[in-house]
Design a protein around this motif. Structure first.
Motif, PDB file in Angstrom:
ATOM      1  N   ASP A  40     106.528  81.933  57.274  1.00  0.00           N
ATOM      2  CA  ASP A  40     106.643  81.435  55.826  1.00  0.00           C
ATOM      3  C   ASP A  40     108.056  81.622  55.315  1.00  0.00           C
ATOM      4  OD1 ASP A  40     104.253  79.827  56.051  1.00  0.00           O
ATOM      5  OD2 ASP A  40     103.356  81.055  54.399  1.00  0.00           O
ATOM      6  N   ALA A  72     111.698  79.737  55.047  1.00  0.00           N
ATOM      7  CA  ALA A  72     112.509  79.741  53.882  1.00  0.00           C
ATOM      8  C   ALA A  72     113.755  80.230  54.006  1.00  0.00           C
ATOM      9  CB  ALA A  72     111.790  80.533  52.798  1.00  0.00           C
ATOM     10  N   GLN A 108     108.980  78.950  47.353  1.00  0.00           N
ATOM     11  CA  GLN A 108     109.598  78.098  46.578  1.00  0.00           C
ATOM     12  C   GLN A 108     111.284  78.168  46.700  1.00  0.00           C
ATOM     13  OE1 GLN A 108     108.102  79.396  42.877  1.00  0.00           O
ATOM     14  NE2 GLN A 108     106.328  78.242  42.729  1.00  0.00           N
ATOM     15  N   GLU A 147     111.877  76.067  49.630  1.00  0.00           N
ATOM     16  CA  GLU A 147     111.672  74.436  49.329  1.00  0.00           C
ATOM     17  C   GLU A 147     112.696  73.843  48.377  1.00  0.00           C
ATOM     18  OE1 GLU A 147     107.904  74.769  47.338  1.00  0.00           O
ATOM     19  OE2 GLU A 147     106.493  74.935  49.050  1.00  0.00           O
ATOM     20  N   ARG A 193     115.190  71.048  49.888  1.00  0.00           N
ATOM     21  CA  ARG A 193     115.642  69.619  49.061  1.00  0.00           C
ATOM     22  C   ARG A 193     117.169  69.802  48.691  1.00  0.00           C
ATOM     23  NH1 ARG A 193     110.570  71.028  46.357  1.00  0.00           N
ATOM     24  NH2 ARG A 193     111.592  71.909  44.660  1.00  0.00           N
TER      25      ARG A 193
END
Length: 187
Positions: free
Chosen positions: A85, A89, A170, A173, A177
């Motif tokens: 993860d 990221a 986060q 993420e 985006r």
């Protein structure tokens, strides 16, 4: 990694190793009466800095690196998805080309690594203080209180690092985006 980053990593590793050394010395002093007194006596000599300080610094670095490696292995064992993860990221942050996100990601990662590396040394330090508390009646209340504090602090580490891990994900993420031009609100 620049010079500042390398120095920070070096200092972090020495700090973790120093906690291990201090805990070990406290425990050894209980097993070998007067050890700390002898070390204190020798530390006052002029030869101490030249003969012992650099090897102790080196030992602290090696113990810190070893402790961090063990911490990483334990985390992979108990939380096998954490590293993949974090790598996803990191990839998203790199693709976003945002210096702000990259800096924040690195801050979160460093804080997480520091705390993960301090878990066992804090417990070892607490064990040394408990052992010293049984040996030194006049300091028992203080040493036991500090030991309890270190146990509580180490017990909080998994909770805090879990939150940092969530923040790292986060961050990835958000970076993904930004890299695709998507809105943060899904519009």
């Amino acid at each position: 990694m620049g010079v500042d980053g390398a120095l920070e990593e070096f200092a972090l590793t020495i700090a973790i190793g120093s906690l291990v050394l201090l805990g070990a010395l406290l425990l050894l002093d209980v097993l070998h009466a007067g050890l700390l007194t002898k070390i204190e006596h020798y530390a006052e000599t002029s030869a101490w800095t030249a003969v012992v300080a650099v090897p102790f610094l080196t030992l602290a670095y090696v113990l810190g690196a070893y402790t961090q490696g063990i911490s990483d292995s334990v985390i992979q064992l108990f939380s096998p998805g954490a590293e993949p993860d974090e790598l996803r990221a990191l990839e998203a942050v790199a693709r976003s080309s945002s210096d702000l996100l990259a800096d924040r990601f690195e801050e979160l990662r460093k804080a997480k690594k520091l705390l993960e590396g301090c878990y066992a040394p804090l417990l070892m330090l607490a064990a040394g203080m408990i052992a010293q508390g049984f040996k030194r009646a006049q300091l028992r209340a203080l040493l036991m209180s500090l030991a309890l504090l270190f146990i509580v602090l180490s017990g909080c580490i998994p909770i805090i690092t879990g939150g940092l891990q969530d923040s790292i994900i986060q961050m990835g993420e958000i970076a993904a985006r930004l890299a695709t031009g998507s809105s943060l609100h899904g519009k």
